[in-house]
Design a protein around this motif. Structure first.
Motif, PDB file in Angstrom:
ATOM      1  N   TRP A  58       0.853  -1.191   0.000  1.00 55.06           N
ATOM      2  CA  TRP A  58       0.000   0.000   0.000  1.00 55.06           C
ATOM      3  C   TRP A  58       0.890   1.244   0.000  1.00 55.06           C
ATOM      4  N   ASN A  59       0.952   1.877  -1.153  1.00 58.49           N
ATOM      5  CA  ASN A  59       1.819   3.053  -1.355  1.00 58.49           C
ATOM      6  C   ASN A  59       0.972   4.316  -1.332  1.00 58.49           C
ATOM      7  N   PRO A  60       1.225   5.232  -0.384  1.00 65.05           N
ATOM      8  CA  PRO A  60       0.407   6.461  -0.289  1.00 65.05           C
ATOM      9  C   PRO A  60       0.430   7.299  -1.559  1.00 65.05           C
ATOM     10  N   ILE A  61       1.457   7.139  -2.369  1.00 62.80           N
ATOM     11  CA  ILE A  61       1.571   7.937  -3.588  1.00 62.80           C
ATOM     12  C   ILE A  61       0.565   7.467  -4.635  1.00 62.80           C
ATOM     13  N   LEU A  62       0.249   6.185  -4.606  1.00 59.14           N
ATOM     14  CA  LEU A  62      -0.646   5.604  -5.602  1.00 59.14           C
ATOM     15  C   LEU A  62      -2.092   5.724  -5.166  1.00 59.14           C
ATOM     16  N   ASP A  63      -2.971   5.656  -6.155  1.00 57.11           N
ATOM     17  CA  ASP A  63      -4.409   5.658  -5.902  1.00 57.11           C
ATOM     18  C   ASP A  63      -4.769   4.410  -5.094  1.00 57.11           C
ATOM     19  N   CYS A  64      -5.477   4.608  -3.976  1.00 56.68           N
ATOM     20  CA  CYS A  64      -5.779   3.472  -3.096  1.00 56.68           C
ATOM     21  C   CYS A  64      -6.669   2.449  -3.783  1.00 56.68           C
ATOM     22  N   CYS A  65      -7.401   2.851  -4.816  1.00 58.85           N
ATOM     23  CA  CYS A  65      -8.236   1.889  -5.506  1.00 58.85           C
ATOM     24  C   CYS A  65      -7.420   0.894  -6.318  1.00 58.85           C
ATOM     25  N   ASN A  66      -6.128   1.211  -6.493  1.00 60.55           N
ATOM     26  CA  ASN A  66      -5.244   0.292  -7.204  1.00 60.55           C
ATOM     27  C   ASN A  66      -4.403  -0.557  -6.244  1.00 60.55           C
ATOM     28  N   TRP A  67      -4.625  -0.364  -4.957  1.00 58.39           N
ATOM     29  CA  TRP A  67      -3.875  -1.169  -3.991  1.00 58.39           C
ATOM     30  C   TRP A  67      -4.370  -2.620  -4.017  1.00 58.39           C
ATOM     31  N   THR A  68      -3.417  -3.532  -3.774  1.00 62.31           N
ATOM     32  CA  THR A  68      -3.776  -4.952  -3.704  1.00 62.31           C
ATOM     33  C   THR A  68      -4.717  -5.197  -2.531  1.00 62.31           C
ATOM     34  N   GLY A  69      -5.830  -5.865  -2.813  1.00 61.80           N
ATOM     35  CA  GLY A  69      -6.804  -6.188  -1.775  1.00 61.80           C
ATOM     36  C   GLY A  69      -7.895  -5.166  -1.609  1.00 61.80           C
ATOM     37  N   VAL A  70      -7.835  -4.051  -2.387  1.00 64.17           N
ATOM     38  CA  VAL A  70      -8.833  -2.992  -2.254  1.00 64.17           C
ATOM     39  C   VAL A  70      -9.670  -2.934  -3.532  1.00 64.17           C
ATOM     40  N   THR A  71     -10.983  -2.870  -3.351  1.00 67.11           N
ATOM     41  CA  THR A  71     -11.909  -2.717  -4.469  1.00 67.11           C
ATOM     42  C   THR A  71     -12.733  -1.452  -4.255  1.00 67.11           C
ATOM     43  N   CYS A  72     -12.882  -0.643  -5.357  1.00 70.27           N
ATOM     44  CA  CYS A  72     -13.607   0.623  -5.248  1.00 70.27           C
ATOM     45  C   CYS A  72     -14.769   0.681  -6.223  1.00 70.27           C
ATOM     46  N   ASN A  73     -15.685   1.546  -5.899  1.00 70.72           N
ATOM     47  CA  ASN A  73     -16.779   1.891  -6.799  1.00 70.72           C
ATOM     48  C   ASN A  73     -17.015   3.383  -6.663  1.00 70.72           C
ATOM     49  N   GLU A  74     -16.681   4.119  -7.756  1.00 72.54           N
ATOM     50  CA  GLU A  74     -16.804   5.572  -7.774  1.00 72.54           C
ATOM     51  C   GLU A  74     -16.012   6.213  -6.657  1.00 72.54           C
ATOM     52  N   GLY A  75     -14.803   5.667  -6.446  1.00 72.33           N
ATOM     53  CA  GLY A  75     -13.892   6.244  -5.467  1.00 72.33           C
ATOM     54  C   GLY A  75     -14.138   5.811  -4.047  1.00 72.33           C
ATOM     55  N   LEU A  76     -15.188   5.050  -3.823  1.00 74.66           N
ATOM     56  CA  LEU A  76     -15.504   4.573  -2.474  1.00 74.66           C
ATOM     57  C   LEU A  76     -15.039   3.124  -2.322  1.00 74.66           C
ATOM     58  N   VAL A  77     -14.421   2.827  -1.191  1.00 70.08           N
ATOM     59  CA  VAL A  77     -13.943   1.469  -0.934  1.00 70.08           C
ATOM     60  C   VAL A  77     -15.140   0.581  -0.617  1.00 70.08           C
ATOM     61  N   THR A  78     -15.349  -0.421  -1.512  1.00 71.96           N
ATOM     62  CA  THR A  78     -16.471  -1.347  -1.324  1.00 71.96           C
ATOM     63  C   THR A  78     -16.002  -2.757  -0.980  1.00 71.96           C
ATOM     64  N   GLY A  79     -14.710  -3.025  -1.206  1.00 65.72           N
ATOM     65  CA  GLY A  79     -14.201  -4.351  -0.900  1.00 65.72           C
ATOM     66  C   GLY A  79     -12.817  -4.296  -0.299  1.00 65.72           C
ATOM     67  N   LEU A  80     -12.584  -5.097   0.744  1.00 68.43           N
ATOM     68  CA  LEU A  80     -11.281  -5.138   1.401  1.00 68.43           C
ATOM     69  C   LEU A  80     -10.928  -6.600   1.686  1.00 68.43           C
ATOM     70  N   ASP A  81      -9.848  -7.049   1.057  1.00 65.88           N
ATOM     71  CA  ASP A  81      -9.408  -8.448   1.197  1.00 65.88           C
ATOM     72  C   ASP A  81      -8.023  -8.481   1.824  1.00 65.88           C
ATOM     73  N   LEU A  82      -7.976  -8.808   3.126  1.00 63.12           N
ATOM     74  CA  LEU A  82      -6.710  -8.944   3.851  1.00 63.12           C
ATOM     75  C   LEU A  82      -6.467 -10.407   4.227  1.00 63.12           C
ATOM     76  N   ASN A  83      -6.939 -11.285   3.387  1.00 64.16           N
ATOM     77  CA  ASN A  83      -6.790 -12.724   3.575  1.00 64.16           C
ATOM     78  C   ASN A  83      -5.314 -13.124   3.581  1.00 64.16           C
ATOM     79  N   GLN A  84      -4.910 -13.951   4.562  1.00 66.17           N
ATOM     80  CA  GLN A  84      -3.564 -14.512   4.655  1.00 66.17           C
ATOM     81  C   GLN A  84      -2.476 -13.437   4.715  1.00 66.17           C
ATOM     82  N   GLU A  85      -2.716 -12.425   5.502  1.00 70.68           N
ATOM     83  CA  GLU A  85      -1.710 -11.375   5.712  1.00 70.68           C
ATOM     84  C   GLU A  85      -0.914 -11.605   6.998  1.00 70.68           C
TER      85      GLU A  85
END
Length: 1068
Positions: A58-85
């Motif tokens: 998770w890189n603060p410089i990058l768009d959080c919707c492109n982070w691994t484990g994060v899913t967005c819809n219209e800029g809102l976080v709708t999915g969070l997958d922290l499985n096996q972390e």
């Protein structure tokens, strides 16, 4: 022009699509507050950057919707997958996670939070998918989850082997948790302690109308399964494994038309499995394994059934394998092991082209191995522990290029082992032990390409030399060739090439093993094995390379010719657990055992020539056998401190003397104590009887013990064998011995016991062997006040006592073990033995001395089929009870040296198994019954010194016995006695029948016509025509008169149409 217009329209459309995509991307950019919340969440979580695949990126410089484990819809976080972390620590209720108000999908599975489930989850009201499985959460599942009314999937399951934490549903319980979750389609609560009755949990679940997946394995649920569950018409997956349902499987499961998976293993299911379930077309996975009280049959399967996995292992299914199983074209896994299936294996299995895994072990299948030519995907075949016969068809294996494992152990397969088996390129494990394979084992071809790592051919009839190519199998880990007929010389230096070899078992063949290493620098190249068994291999010394086997755990050099001292280095093998040096010529030790490997738990040195005082024992020894040596010391007074954990302890057949130390009772685990055949003196330590909550065998036979048998056997007594034979014990039989309700062998013979017949022992229904011979018992043997029976009693020896009275037929009537017919006894061909530690296949063999065929025999193994009665040398009187003649399984009967009277019963012909019969020195009278001649197995007979009369019945059986078998019966005549029969002494021959109410007819074949005319004319008078009784008496009188006048005449009895006729015949 038209073409240009089309091109223009295409370009405009493409541009519009491009603009819409650009707009979409702009709209999907992560909103600032969402990214801030995620970064705050990450900062509050404890995880390792080395094991993280998502949070670490998770890189603060990058768009959080492109982070691994994060899913967005219209800029809102709708999915969070922290499985096996591999997150550790908890998530507080104030965590920024719960401010992600638009979350629809949250996956925290497979972490290690090790806290309770946070109640803050209730803030995520838009959640549709929540996965908290195997996340290390513990304690009560919070009621707040019931507020997530939009949930479609809820997974809070826990795998027992991934977490020690226990989730539970008590308050709230299951009904409270799901009361508002009406939209849910998938519910996974495996491993959560719900502890609900059948009607409670079924009613709660049935309130979820859209439910498709119900997974409640290991939830401590009870049965029965309530009919309310039938409302869930959309159910496709049902998993209820490892609950205590203890009820039948409901019929309505077969009406779930969408059912795909049904898993009910280890639930205690009972009754008959509903055959309708097999007809569900959509069902592709069925597991009802490990339900021992669940019965059923494999009925007809539907055409083109969808079943891919069928697991019935460990249930009570029976019957034959249905030919319709070939309808299951998609079947890839078939496990039917541990059931009651029988009949031949149909070739229908051969039509299962998709079959990958086949396990039919532990059944009663018969016939030949089916063909597998079309099942080219097979990787696993297990047909072990059945009754299969015939050879392995060589053409049956060639196409199985994917086969990895084959197990055909414990069958009756025969013939040679086909070479094609060893040519399969993927095959790793070959297990063919305990069959009847014979012939030579040919050399393998293309050895370098073979993948074999396990080869078990033990307990067959293979012969010839061991193929050298076996020692070229470089991947070989386990090689077992024991108990065959392999011969020749084998040099062990050949195994240095097998660097992966861990287990080498060559015992009990006709091999001569050369264990010397010509080049000692090669010792370091020998494989470091954990199991080495070279019993009966004609070894003359300890193999030199053993001292370098640092990983050796099991060493068996028994039944060889190893002489001299046991080397000190053998006690310093750090991982050695089992050592068997029995049946050699070892005489001493190179050094003391004080520094012996403390891990050694099995030490077997019996049947050597070891002498001197008993050595100090290894600390943790469990099995210790020093029997049949020449030890000759007094036992140390603190010996109990050295066998504290010992289960099996035998010092029998040595020269130990002195008292049995009281400290021997310090042991906490002793199951077998055998001190027999020594010179121990003094009394039996009273504490030995208090060991009976663990002790199964106590053998103090043939010592010099005195005093009484302690009468303090506890109610927890587990003794199975008590052998005190051949001591000088006095007093009565302890009454408390009747508390040992598992007792099978009781031998008190050859002591000084003074008592009446021990009637309290009749409370022990398990008793099989009772020996009271050569004591001072007296009185009758009838037990009128005890109603219990000895249904399993098979050997009774009361000889050489002072028992009196009649033999009690009423009591003998209950000795059922002596009554089976021959066919019934065949199923009992095993031995009386005590299993030392469950499932170890280590047994203590009971032994007993019986008198049979005129001499004492020591039965080293007591077959359960062997039966014997010895009441000799007492003062019994009266006739033989008719009940004794019902003992059809009796092998030996000795009633000699008593005062028994009356006739020998003609029903003695019922004792078809009888091999030894001694009725000598009694008061038997009358004739020898001709039925005695029909006992085909009789090899010993003694009827001497009675009052028997008449001719000895004629048969090859009775005439084969020596004359002294009939001495002392002055009225007996005919062979084999030396006395010839006169006309007055003659008796009917062996095959005569009783002829009361018989009709008489005369066959004059060998009497002259003149003699017949003379007597016939004088004797035919009127009464013969009108008085039947006179006519019958008259015929008998004439027959008798003729036999006296003509000794060559004899009477023969024949039956015709239900009538018995007396016929005169002339003896040629």
């Amino acid at each position: 022009m038209r073409i240009q217009l089309v091109q223009w329209i295409f370009l405009v459309s493409f541009y519009i699509i491009y603009l819409s995509m650009e707009t979409s991307v702009v709209c999907a950019s992560c909103l600032g507050d969402q990214q801030s919340l995620l970064l705050q969440l990450r900062s509050n979580l404890t995880f390792s950057p080395e094991t993280s695949n998502k949070l670490v990126q998770w890189n603060p410089i990058l768009d959080c919707c492109n982070w691994t484990g994060v899913t967005c819809n219209e800029g809102l976080v709708t999915g969070l997958d922290l499985n096996q972390e591999f997150i550790t620590g908890g998530i507080g209720n104030s965590s920024s996670l719960f401010n992600l108000q638009f979350l629809q999908n949250l996956n925290l599975a497979y972490n290690s939070f090790n806290t309770e489930i946070p109640t803050g989850l209730s803030k995520l009201t838009k959640l549709e998918f929540l996965n908290l499985s195997n996340a290390g959460f513990m304690g009560q599942i919070p009621i707040e989850i019931s507020q997530l009314t939009r949930l479609v999937t809820l997974d809070i399951s826990t795998l027992f082997y991934l977490s020690d934490s226990l989730l539970k549903l008590e308050n709230p319980n299951l009904p409270m948790l799901v009361q508002n979750l009406t939209e849910i389609t998938e519910l996974y609560l495996d491993g959560v302690n719900i502890s609900a009755q059948g009607n409670e949990w079924c009613s709660a679940v049935s309130s979820l109308p859209n439910l498709q997946v119900l997974s409640l394995s290991r939830c401590s649920l009870s049965g029965p399964i309530d009919s309310t569950l039938a409302r869930l018409k959309y159910l496709s997956i049902i998993r209820l494994d490892e609950n205590k349902l203890l009820a039948p499987i409901p019929e309505f499961f077969g009406k779930f038309s969408n059912l795909k998976i049904l898993s009910l293993s280890s639930c205690g299911m009972t009754g008959i499995f509903p055959a309708i379930i097999f007809q569900v077309q959509s069902l592709f996975f069925l597991d009802i394994s490990n339900n021992q009280d669940l019965h059923g049959f494999l009925s007809d399967f539907p055409q083109n059934g969808s079943l891919q996995t069928l697991v019935i292992t460990g249930s009570n299914f029976s019957g034959e394998l249905s030919a319709s199983i070939s309808n299951l074209r998609q079947l890839s896994r078939l496990q039917l092991s541990g059931c009651q299936f029988n009949g031949s294996l149909t070739n229908s299995i051969s039509n299962l082209a998709e079959l990958v895994y086949l396990d039919l072990s532990f059944n009663k299948f018969t016939g030949q191995i089916p063909l597998f030519g079309i099942s080219k995907k097979l990787t696993h075949i297990d047909l072990s522990r059945n009754d299969l016969t015939g050879a392995i068809p060589s053409g049956n294996l060639k196409g199985l290029l994917n086969l990895i494992y084959i197990d055909l152990r414990y069958n009756s397969l025969n013939g040679s082992i086909p070479a094609s088996l060893f040519a399969l390129p993927s095959l790793q494990s070959i297990q063919l032990s305990y069959n009847q394979f014979d012939g030579h084992l040919n050399e393998f071809s293309n050895v370098s390409y073979l993948a074999i790592d396990t080869l078990d051919l033990s307990s067959n009839k293979l012969e010839g030399p061991i193929p050298k190519s076996i020692f070229e199998l470089k991947r070989l880990v386990e090689l077992q060739l024991s108990s065959n007929k392999f011969n020749g010389t084998l040099d062990l230096h050949m195994i240095w090439k097998l660097q992966n070899l861990s287990s080498l078992v060559l015992s009990h063949n006709n091999l001569s093993i050369i264990a010397s290493v010509p080049d000692k620098h090669r010792l370091s190249f020998f494989p470091n094995m954990s199991i080495l068994n070279l019993a009966s291999c004609k070894l003359g010394a300890f193999p030199y390379f053993l001292r370098n086997q640092s990983l050796l755990g099991n060493l068996d050099l028994s039944n060889n010719q190893v002489q001299g001292k046991i080397p000190t280095w053998i006690w310093k093998l750090d991982f050695l657990l089992q050592l068997n040096l029995s049946y050699n010529f070892l005489t001493d030790w190179e050094g003391p055992l004080q520094n012996a490997n403390p891990n050694l738990i099995v030490l077997d040195l019996h049947s050597n020539q070891l002498q001197g005082p008993i050595p100090i024992f290894p600390q943790n020894i469990t099995y210790l056998d020093y029997s049949s040596n020449n030890f000759s010391s007094v036992l140390p007074h603190d010996i109990g401190n050295y066998i504290y954990l010992t289960v099996f302890f035998s010092l029998s057949r040595n020269n130990f003397s002195g008292n049995i130390p009281e400290s021997i009772c310090n042991t906490t685990s002793l199951q077998v104590l055998d001190l027999s055949h020594n010179n121990f003196s003094g009394t039996i330590p009273q504490c030995l009887t208090r060991l009976n909550d663990t002790l199964g065998v106590l053998n103090l036979r043939k010592n010099n013990l005195t005093g009484y048998i302690p009468d303090i056997f506890p109610a927890t007594c587990l003794l199975q064998t008590l052998d005190l034979h051949g001591n000088q014990l006095g007093g009565p039989v302890p009454v408390s011995l009747s508390k040992c309700r598992a007792l099978e062998v009781l031998d008190l013979g050859e002591n000084q016991i003074i008592d009446t017949f021990p009637c309290p022992l009749k409370k022990i229904s398990t008793l099989r062997v009772l020996v009271l011979r050569k004591n001072k018992f007296h009185g009758p043997i009838e037990c009128r006040e005890i109603n219990s029976t000895w249904q399993m009693l098979q050997i009774v020896d009361l000889a050489f006592n002072n028992f009196t009275g009649k033999l009690p037929g009423k009591s003998l009537k209950t000795w059922d073990a002596m009554m089976p017919d021959e066919d019934e006894t065949q199923s009992q061909l095993n031995h009386i033995q005590f299993e030392v530690l469950k499932y170890t296949q280590v047994y203590y063999q009971d032994a007993v001395t019986v008198t049979s065929k005129g001499q004492e025999m020591n039965l080293v193994k007591i077959q359960r089929v062997f039966t014997s009665l010895d009441f000799s040398s007492n003062q019994f009187e009266g006739p033989i009870p008719e009940e004794v003649m019902h003992f059809k399984a009796l092998y030996a009967l000795n009633l000699s040296h008593n005062a028994i009277s009356g006739h020998i019963p003609s029903s003695i012909g019922n004792l078809k198994q009888l091999e030894s019969l001694d009725l000598s020195r009694n008061n038997f009278g009358g004739e020898i019954p001709p039925e005695l001649a029909s006992l085909n197995f009789l090899s010993f007979l003694n009827l001497s010194f009675n009052h028997l009369v008449g001719r000895i019945p004629t048969s090859t059986q009775l005439q084969s016995f020596p004359p002294h078998s009939f001495h002392g019966n002055e009225g007996l005549c005919g062979p084999p006695s030396s006395k010839n029969c006169t006309s007055e002494e003659a008796a009917p021959p062996a095959d005569e029948k009783a002829h009361s109410k018989s009709k008489s007819a005369i066959d004059w074949n060998f009497i002259s016509a003149e003699l017949g005319f003379t007597f016939g004319l004088g004797l035919v008078i009127g009464p013969l025509l009108f008085w039947k009784r006179w006519r019958m008496w008259y015929c008998k009188f004439v027959d008798s008169l003729l036999c006296r006048i003509f000794p060559q005449l004899y009477l023969e009895y024949q039956s015709y149409r239900g009538q018995t006729y007396t016929i005169l015949r002339w003896r040629s």
